[in-house]
Design a protein around this motif. Structure first.
Motif, mmCIF file in Angstrom:
data_model
loop_
_atom_site.group_PDB
_atom_site.id
_atom_site.type_symbol
_atom_site.label_atom_id
_atom_site.label_comp_id
_atom_site.label_asym_id
_atom_site.label_seq_id
_atom_site.Cartn_x
_atom_site.Cartn_y
_atom_site.Cartn_z
ATOM 1 N N ASN A 106 -11.578 -7.670 -12.294
ATOM 2 C CA ASN A 106 -10.399 -8.075 -11.534
ATOM 3 C C ASN A 106 -10.210 -7.159 -10.334
ATOM 4 O O ASN A 106 -9.808 -6.005 -10.448
ATOM 5 N N SER A 107 -10.529 -7.705 -9.187
ATOM 6 C CA SER A 107 -10.396 -6.959 -7.948
ATOM 7 C C SER A 107 -9.457 -7.709 -7.017
ATOM 8 O O SER A 107 -9.589 -7.675 -5.804
ATOM 9 N N ASP A 108 -8.505 -8.397 -7.640
ATOM 10 C CA ASP A 108 -7.558 -9.207 -6.876
ATOM 11 C C ASP A 108 -6.319 -8.377 -6.516
ATOM 12 O O ASP A 108 -5.219 -8.895 -6.485
ATOM 13 N N GLU A 109 -6.523 -7.116 -6.310
ATOM 14 C CA GLU A 109 -5.435 -6.165 -6.045
ATOM 15 C C GLU A 109 -4.374 -6.726 -5.085
ATOM 16 O O GLU A 109 -4.484 -6.597 -3.866
ATOM 17 N N SER A 110 -3.355 -7.365 -5.672
ATOM 18 C CA SER A 110 -2.377 -8.069 -4.843
ATOM 19 C C SER A 110 -0.950 -7.609 -5.041
ATOM 20 O O SER A 110 -0.048 -8.053 -4.335
ATOM 21 N N GLU A 111 -0.710 -6.805 -6.035
ATOM 22 C CA GLU A 111 0.650 -6.351 -6.298
ATOM 23 C C GLU A 111 1.139 -5.537 -5.103
ATOM 24 O O GLU A 111 0.491 -4.574 -4.699
ATOM 25 N N PRO A 112 2.258 -5.941 -4.523
ATOM 26 C CA PRO A 112 2.755 -5.172 -3.384
ATOM 27 C C PRO A 112 2.857 -3.675 -3.726
ATOM 28 O O PRO A 112 3.286 -3.319 -4.819
ATOM 29 N N ALA A 113 2.443 -2.842 -2.785
ATOM 30 C CA ALA A 113 2.445 -1.379 -2.908
ATOM 31 C C ALA A 113 1.244 -0.841 -3.674
ATOM 32 O O ALA A 113 1.172 0.334 -3.984
ATOM 33 N N THR A 114 0.282 -1.699 -3.960
ATOM 34 C CA THR A 114 -0.895 -1.232 -4.696
ATOM 35 C C THR A 114 -2.107 -1.213 -3.777
ATOM 36 O O THR A 114 -2.437 -2.230 -3.161
ATOM 37 N N PHE A 115 -2.713 -0.041 -3.659
ATOM 38 C CA PHE A 115 -3.899 0.048 -2.781
ATOM 39 C C PHE A 115 -4.831 1.124 -3.310
ATOM 40 O O PHE A 115 -5.094 2.119 -2.690
ATOM 41 N N LYS A 116 -5.333 0.890 -4.500
ATOM 42 C CA LYS A 116 -6.240 1.860 -5.099
ATOM 43 C C LYS A 116 -7.667 1.332 -5.205
ATOM 44 O O LYS A 116 -8.606 2.014 -4.835
ATOM 45 N N ASP A 117 -7.801 0.071 -5.668
ATOM 46 C CA ASP A 117 -9.142 -0.469 -5.891
ATOM 47 C C ASP A 117 -9.927 -0.588 -4.590
ATOM 48 O O ASP A 117 -11.145 -0.453 -4.568
ATOM 49 N N ARG A 118 -9.215 -0.835 -3.507
ATOM 50 C CA ARG A 118 -9.896 -1.011 -2.222
ATOM 51 C C ARG A 118 -10.677 0.242 -1.822
ATOM 52 O O ARG A 118 -11.706 0.135 -1.159
ATOM 53 N N TYR A 119 -10.194 1.430 -2.263
ATOM 54 C CA TYR A 119 -10.931 2.663 -1.961
ATOM 55 C C TYR A 119 -12.274 2.680 -2.665
ATOM 56 O O TYR A 119 -13.297 3.075 -2.101
ATOM 57 N N ILE A 120 -12.230 2.234 -3.952
ATOM 58 C CA ILE A 120 -13.483 2.195 -4.708
ATOM 59 C C ILE A 120 -14.457 1.205 -4.066
ATOM 60 O O ILE A 120 -15.638 1.494 -3.885
ATOM 61 N N LEU A 121 -13.920 0.039 -3.697
ATOM 62 C CA LEU A 121 -14.777 -1.023 -3.150
ATOM 63 C C LEU A 121 -15.469 -0.606 -1.865
ATOM 64 O O LEU A 121 -16.612 -0.964 -1.613
ATOM 65 N N VAL A 122 -14.775 0.162 -1.056
ATOM 66 C CA VAL A 122 -15.328 0.518 0.252
ATOM 67 C C VAL A 122 -16.052 1.863 0.209
ATOM 68 O O VAL A 122 -17.136 2.009 0.752
ATOM 69 N N ARG A 123 -15.433 2.834 -0.471
ATOM 70 C CA ARG A 123 -15.989 4.184 -0.384
ATOM 71 C C ARG A 123 -17.038 4.481 -1.458
ATOM 72 O O ARG A 123 -17.915 5.318 -1.233
ATOM 73 N N ASP A 124 -16.904 3.855 -2.614
ATOM 74 C CA ASP A 124 -17.890 4.124 -3.659
ATOM 75 C C ASP A 124 -18.189 2.887 -4.493
ATOM 76 O O ASP A 124 -17.995 2.882 -5.708
ATOM 77 N N PRO A 125 -18.688 1.841 -3.854
ATOM 78 C CA PRO A 125 -18.938 0.605 -4.616
ATOM 79 C C PRO A 125 -19.986 0.788 -5.710
ATOM 80 O O PRO A 125 -19.978 0.069 -6.694
#
Lengths: 423, 520
Positions: free
Chosen positions: A80-99
């Motif tokens: 689940n990488s549908d990180e959509s909950e307002p104020a949530t921005f954690k998974d995007r770091y993993i996806l871009v910086r350390d996939p």
């Protein structure tokens, strides 16, 4: 206070590239993983106490063990990488910086649950992230870490990136499955649970990006090393996204269990000079708000949040200072959940729209105390009457503002203008 | 017999069928669980949330009854304050954006929202903000009209086009309270069962273009009958009404549940055959196209029969078993040949694998049982040397070309005993009206050899004599339908043990017992 467990390679230049990542330890756990039995991997993850990082905090290893034994159907992993909950921005770091950390985690998980196909469901708005992730997957295939054999071992695994089309509800695990299957993203009734009947009617495990991303560390260093961080019931570290009216908003990796106010003060720099703290949203917009008084005793872990009648959620901390108009915040909040309601269940479909119109009426200065009471009652009438918890995400949070900041709503009702500025 | 389980509803022990969901299981013993989206033919969807019930000591304690199976020992709570409040709250939410236009809504009187409001809500609206405005009077094709404002998004219609017709013309577009049932642009409903969505719709969102604004549901008398549109014999309700100073008129056919024959549905074509019962009926006895009294016409027919050298009695495949038998006996008494020739009632290739049959007549299976020849060669042999052709409800113009009819007409006199004005009655020198099936009673056998009975549905202000009565007046010895059946039962072995009063509601399958015995 900051630690580097998940974010070890975040600051290394070009760590998203496989050769750089490998230089810094990526894929190094695979040798060990393949030397173990799948059941042993599950036991090891159970022993680490890792809890699902999507928000609910369900123990990851336990979830895996719910898969039916001796089944003749394929098992799927959906990340689940549908990180959509307002104020949530954690998974995007993993996806871009350390996939590659995520891909390594997927290999570990799939080996443990005996799955040969993993789907990464990524929210549609994450274009950069989807590109970065796909590039990393392509590299992993080329380097022999995905495909018919993995690192030369007799284990086949294919990973597919599935991009969402912009619905918040697709972060709900069964709506996510519906969406992957090509249908309208609407949650399914449970039971059957996905572990028994999930994607394409087959047993499916759905895990958050950060949960899967935590696996390489646990495998490399053992469950004890992971449990060295955090509390007994909430072990490990978490990527916290701190936003709102603080001096240094951003993503910080912290062990669980730290006092929330100390984190806001020391890590995020505290509220702006001359301002006072008015409230804290502890874990994404759906979690009930904390007053500064309540926040004094709250620590960043699942059990402390539950004890304070809120939720740990996704680790998206929003800091609110005295300039924030809580009535307008609630308007914004309901507006979001109303817009994202899938429209399936009557209470959520009809109710959230009604709530939004009532709060707008109050904001316009046309409301009455009856309207405030009606809002509170509607929260009760809608909550938990639906297939999924989207409506509860709206009502639980809305109710907390109505109870804790009722005087602000009453001020709108009495005089039809607010002196406070909108957030 | 299905296995039974005992469970508790509101503390009271009830015995229900196992394996069924709570709505059906508990509903079968007369306890209603309100629901909008669940329909036994379409399965559980669980979106309306109206059927939420409490399960004492259950995990979870609150479940949708449509998705919960009846289990031994289960303690179902329906009358607790909590459940009553939920039902009340859901109804309030269903209605906040509903236009409450019952006075101009066709569904009024048979609307679940009305019933449930009275049963479970009953409070004044608390809506002080404007409702959501949606589209109205949308033409969905196939005579289906949609009103989005009345819609409760139960998705029964959507599921019908996906699960039953598998044509998928309908969908729900958009989310939240922007969600609407709609067709895809430029692709209206295009299936032969589309009007079933009107019946399926629990509210007034789907209405029939044909029925709209004609009658209030509560004025309609709902009589049971069997559709005669094809050989399937779908069970129907004949909804009719006699307005003041007017005749009894049929306003619509609706499918009536018969799990063995037609399930919950019927085809649109069959549904529209109600019009034939109202319009273009053969009303008056005529001699050479001029209205004549019934007695005079009967006399003329008797004279024609007695003067005839060779008479052919043509029977319609729509006649009931009793009528066919009466005619066979009548033919024997006046030395007539019998034919059931009716190839024109067959539309080869028109049928499908659901309900629609190639054979557009209701009782052709009886021909075989009663030994009535319906071949064209048999008919052509019969008419050789004949000087009188008496057709009973059989429109020969459907089976023969105009030239063939003309040739026959030159050779013999035509007498038409029928219910509808058709190609044959127009040619006949004597026409005698008889009651149609909606005004008569009889027994028919469908294409699956299921024997079904229909009763009189409509009584006209000036009732037309039934066929057996007319044949009796012409000299036939059988006086009425009852006598015809008694005689049938005495002569036709497969029918000998059938008690007409006690034919099961789903019909009597002849294949299983009687007919196979005959073959052996």
């Amino acid at each position: 206070m900051q630690v580097k467990v998940l974010s070890t390679r975040f600051d290394i230049p070009d760590a998203h590239k496989i050769e750089v990542a490998k230089e810094h330890g990526a894929y190094s756990t695979l040798e060990k993983v393949f030397s173990m039995q799948p059941e042993e991997v599950i036991e090891l993850v159970k022993a680490s106490g890792l809890r699902g990082r999507g928000g609910a905090g369900f123990p990851t290893g336990l979830k895996w063990s719910f898969l039916p034994k001796n089944i003749d159907k394929p098992v799927y992993l959906a990340v689940n990488s549908d990180e959509s909950e307002p104020a949530t921005f954690k998974d995007r770091y993993i996806l871009v910086r350390d996939p590659h950390m995520l891909i390594e985690g997927i290999i570990i998980c799939c080996y443990a649950i005996k799955s040969h196909a993993a789907y990464i469901y990524i929210r549609g708005e994450y274009t950069t992230q989807a590109k970065a992730l796909q590039a990393a997957i392509d590299e992993a295939y080329a380097a022999g870490y995905l495909g018919d054999t993995i690192a030369g071992k007799d284990f086949q695994l294919d990973v597919t990136v599935h991009r969402g089309a912009g619905a918040y509800v697709c972060g709900e695990e069964t709506a996510l499955l519906e969406s992957i299957e090509g249908r309208k993203g609407q949650p399914r009734s449970k039971p059957p649970f996905p572990a028994v009947e999930g994607l394409y009617g087959c047993p499916t495990i759905i895990n958050n990006v950060q949960s899967i991303g935590s696996l390489p560390f646990i495998l490399a260093n053992g469950p004890e090393a992971y449990k060295a961080y955090g509390t007994e019931k909430s072990p490990g570290t978490h990527l916290f996204g701190i936003s709102g009216l603080v001096k240094k908003p951003g993503m910080y990796e912290l062990p669980l269990g730290l006092p929330i106010l100390e984190v806001i003060e020391k890590v995020a720099g505290g509220v702006r000079d001359g301002r006072t703290l008015k409230g804290v949203i502890p874990g994404g917009s759906s979690t009930p708000v904390l007053t500064p008084e309540e926040a004094k005793t709250v620590t960043l872990d699942y059990e402390s949040m539950a004890a304070h009648k809120t939720m740990f959620g996704s680790g998206g901390i929003v800091v609110l200072d005295d300039t924030v108009d809580m009535v307008k915040l609630v308007e914004n909040l309901i507006s979001f959940y109303h817009h994202e309601s899938c429209g399936q269940c009557t209470p959520c479909r009809e109710g959230l729209g009604w709530m939004l119109k009532i709060v707008k009426k109050i904001v316009r200065g046309e409301g009455s105390t009856t309207d405030i009471d009606l809002l509170v009652e509607l929260c009760d009438n809608i909550e938990m009457k639906t297939v999924c918890v989207l409506s509860a995400a709206c009502t639980m949070s809305t109710r907390s503002y109505l109870n804790k900041f009722r005087h602000e709503f009453e001020a709108y009702v009495k005089s039809n203008a607010s002196t406070q500025t909108a957030m | 017999m299905a296995e039974k389980v005992k469970l508790f509803v509101n503390g009271q022990e009830v015995e229900v069928e196992s394996g069924k969901n709570l709505i059906d299981a508990i509903g079968a013993v007369g306890i209603e669980i309100p629901h909008l989206c669940y329909h036994p033919a379409l399965g559980a969807d669980g979106n309306c949330r109206m059927c939420l019930v409490g399960i004492e000591d259950g995990r979870p304690p609150l479940v949708p009854a449509c998705k919960t199976k009846a289990v031994e020992g289960m303690k179902v709570q329906l009358d607790t304050d909590k459940i009553k409040k939920i039902q009340h709250d859901i109804m309030e939410l269903e209605l906040i954006n509903h236009p409450i236009d019952c006075p101009i809504c066709d569904q009024a009187g048979e609307c679940k929202l009305q019933d449930y409001y009275m049963g479970y809500d009953g409070q004044k609206s608390r809506m002080t903000v404007p409702p959501v405005v949606k589209s109205k009077n949308m033409d969905f094709g196939c005579g289906v009209v949609h009103d989005q404002e009345r819609c409760v998004l139960c998705a029964r219609c959507v599921r019908f086009t996906r699960l039953i017709t598998k044509t998928g013309e309908l969908g729900i577009v958009n989310r939240t309270d922007d969600a609407r049932v709609n067709i895809f642009p430029g692709r209206p409903l295009a299936n032969r069962y589309a009007l079933n969505v009107v019946d399926l719709c629990p509210v007034g969102a789907m209405t029939s273009q044909d029925f709209r604004f004609k009658q209030r549901a509560w004025f309609l008398t709902k009589s049971k009958s069997i559709c005669h549109g094809c050989s399937k014999g779908c069970n129907i309700y004949v909804d009719h009404n006699r307005e003041k100073y007017k005749d009894d008129i049929i306003y619509r056919f609706r499918p009536r549940l018969n799990q063995v024959v037609n399930g919950y549905f019927m085809c649109d074509q069959g549904r529209m055959t109600y019009k034939l019962e109202n319009e273009n009926r053969l009303q008056t006895a005529q001699l050479s196209g001029i209205d004549a009294g019934l007695n005079e016409t009967i006399e003329a027919t008797r004279r024609a029969l007695s003067q005839s050298v060779k008479t052919v009695i043509l029977i319609s495949p729509n006649c009931s078993l009793e009528q066919m038998h009466t005619l066979q006996k009548f033919a024997a008494s006046c030395n007539g040949c019998v034919s059931g020739y009716s190839d024109g009632y067959m539309k080869t290739g028109d049928g499908d694998d659901f309900l629609i049959q190639d054979d557009k007549s209701a009782n052709r299976a009886a021909f075989a049982l009663l030994g009535i020849d319906s071949s064209k060669s048999g008919f052509m042999d019969s008419v050789k040397g004949a000087d009188l052709l008496v057709s009973f409800q059989n429109d020969l113009s459907r089976s023969l070309s105009a030239a063939e009819i003309e040739k026959l007409h030159g050779e013999m006199k035509f007498v038409a005993v029928g219910s509808y004005v058709d190609g044959f009655t127009e040619k006949a020198s004597i026409t005698l009206p008889v009651a149609s099936y909606s005004e008569d009673t009889g027994t028919i056998i469908n294409s699956d050899t299921i024997l079904q009975r229909y009763e009189v549905a409509v009584i006209k202000n000036n009732p037309i004599l039934d066929l057996i009565h007319v044949v009796n007046l012409l000299g036939g010895e059988i006086k009425d339908c009852k006598e015809a059946w008694a005689d049938l039962a005495a002569h036709i072995v497969p029918l000998s043990n059938i008690d007409l009063e006690h034919i099961p509601s789903e019909g009597l399958a002849l294949t299983d017992n009687e007919v196979s015995n005959v073959a052996a």
